[in-house]
Design a protein around this motif. Structure first.
Motif, mmCIF file in Angstrom:
data_model
loop_
_atom_site.group_PDB
_atom_site.id
_atom_site.type_symbol
_atom_site.label_atom_id
_atom_site.label_comp_id
_atom_site.label_asym_id
_atom_site.label_seq_id
_atom_site.Cartn_x
_atom_site.Cartn_y
_atom_site.Cartn_z
ATOM 1 N N VAL A 1 0.836 -1.203 0.000
ATOM 2 C CA VAL A 1 0.000 0.000 0.000
ATOM 3 C C VAL A 1 0.869 1.251 0.000
ATOM 4 O O VAL A 1 0.613 2.218 -0.731
ATOM 5 C CB VAL A 1 -0.957 0.004 1.207
ATOM 6 C CG1 VAL A 1 -1.652 1.358 1.346
ATOM 7 C CG2 VAL A 1 -1.988 -1.103 1.062
ATOM 8 N N GLN A 2 1.903 1.245 0.810
ATOM 9 C CA GLN A 2 2.793 2.402 0.867
ATOM 10 C C GLN A 2 3.449 2.666 -0.482
ATOM 11 O O GLN A 2 3.611 3.822 -0.895
ATOM 12 C CB GLN A 2 3.839 2.191 1.960
ATOM 13 C CG GLN A 2 3.252 2.218 3.361
ATOM 14 C CD GLN A 2 4.195 1.664 4.421
ATOM 15 O OE1 GLN A 2 5.146 0.934 4.107
ATOM 16 N NE2 GLN A 2 3.948 2.001 5.676
ATOM 17 N N ALA A 3 3.799 1.599 -1.198
ATOM 18 C CA ALA A 3 4.385 1.764 -2.525
ATOM 19 C C ALA A 3 3.372 2.343 -3.500
ATOM 20 O O ALA A 3 3.712 3.188 -4.344
ATOM 21 C CB ALA A 3 4.907 0.429 -3.036
ATOM 22 N N CYS A 4 2.120 1.900 -3.406
ATOM 23 C CA CYS A 4 1.064 2.463 -4.258
ATOM 24 C C CYS A 4 0.885 3.960 -3.978
ATOM 25 O O CYS A 4 0.731 4.765 -4.910
ATOM 26 C CB CYS A 4 -0.255 1.735 -4.014
ATOM 27 S SG CYS A 4 -0.324 0.047 -4.648
ATOM 28 N N LEU A 5 0.912 4.323 -2.704
ATOM 29 C CA LEU A 5 0.771 5.737 -2.335
ATOM 30 C C LEU A 5 1.904 6.560 -2.933
ATOM 31 O O LEU A 5 1.680 7.638 -3.507
ATOM 32 C CB LEU A 5 0.760 5.886 -0.819
ATOM 33 C CG LEU A 5 -0.425 5.282 -0.058
ATOM 34 C CD1 LEU A 5 -0.196 5.377 1.445
ATOM 35 C CD2 LEU A 5 -1.730 5.981 -0.428
ATOM 36 N N THR A 6 3.109 6.041 -2.824
ATOM 37 C CA THR A 6 4.270 6.757 -3.360
ATOM 38 C C THR A 6 4.177 6.898 -4.879
ATOM 39 O O THR A 6 4.379 7.987 -5.435
ATOM 40 C CB THR A 6 5.566 6.020 -2.990
ATOM 41 O OG1 THR A 6 5.695 6.000 -1.568
ATOM 42 C CG2 THR A 6 6.777 6.713 -3.594
#
Length: 222
Positions: A150-155
């Motif tokens: 999820v954090q990678a998607c946000l970035t």
């Protein structure tokens, strides 16, 4: 600021349980271990394969688990080639994705426990695959419910956690969203059941894809 919808795949967008159960059977047969119950197999869908195998065969050593993972992957790919068919999309999934993708205020992404090979094969079969701004899978991240995907998607999408919602069918999806400080929506047609999704933090439950867009708007309005 654009909103971001992050979709799980197995049990959320596609009904892959028949493929998964068949390949898990092959994996356990390859090391002569007793077959797990079907419900036990469904309960681990969403985890990365090594973690899923350890859940189902806790006494297996690392070498055995590695062998089971490789047999599973090979069998899953072979089944797809033999049947010349991908796991089917759930009713309404393509229409819901198209509706969200047509909005100027929204981006779409994928966070799945599938391998990159499996995910890419699935995306190649979807005429709408290009609507996803980014996709992340088990090959490059810790297993759900770790928030890394999820954090990678946000970035990748330059989005804030408060502007993102994870849509999934398992407790791992709900816990992953919570760990990333995002809201989550559970789908009732997947593998873990409504009660489990609610108790692990789903902000809402949808029982049909036609409810998804309105539910997203309600979450962001609140």
């Amino acid at each position: 600021m654009s909103k971001l919808v992050i979709f799980d795949v197995d049990g959320t967008l596609v009904d892959s349980q028949a493929h998964i159960v068949a390949s898990m059977t092959a994996a356990f047969d390859s090391v002569a271990l007793p077959q797990p119950e079907r419900q036990a197999v469904l309960s681990i869908i969403g985890l990365s394969l090594p973690y899923a195998m350890k859940e189902l065969a806790p006494m297996a050593d690392d070498q055995t688990v590695a062998q089971m993972v490789e047999v599973y992957k090979s069998d899953f790919s072979a089944n797809r080639l033999r049947s010349d068919a991908m796991p089917p999309l759930y009713d309404g999934a393509e229409a819901a994705i198209a509706a969200l993708a047509s909005r100027g205020d929204m981006m779409l992404a994928i966070a799945t426990g599938k391998s990159r090979r499996g995910l890419d094969a699935l995306l190649e079969s979807w005429p709408f695959a290009d609507v996803f701004a980014t996709t992340h899978c088990a090959d490059d991240h810790p297993s759900k419910p770790h928030p890394s995907m999820v954090q990678a998607c946000l970035t990748d999408c330059d989005a804030q956690a408060a502007d993102a919602v994870v849509v999934g069918d398992t407790t791992y999806d709900m816990e992953m969203a919570k760990a990333a400080r995002c809201a989550s929506i559970g789908v009732s047609w997947g593998y873990h059941g409504v009660r489990a999704l609610t108790t692990t933090g789903a902000a809402a439950i949808v029982t049909d894809f036609s409810q998804l867009e309105t539910t997203l708007d309600t979450i962001w309005k609140d």
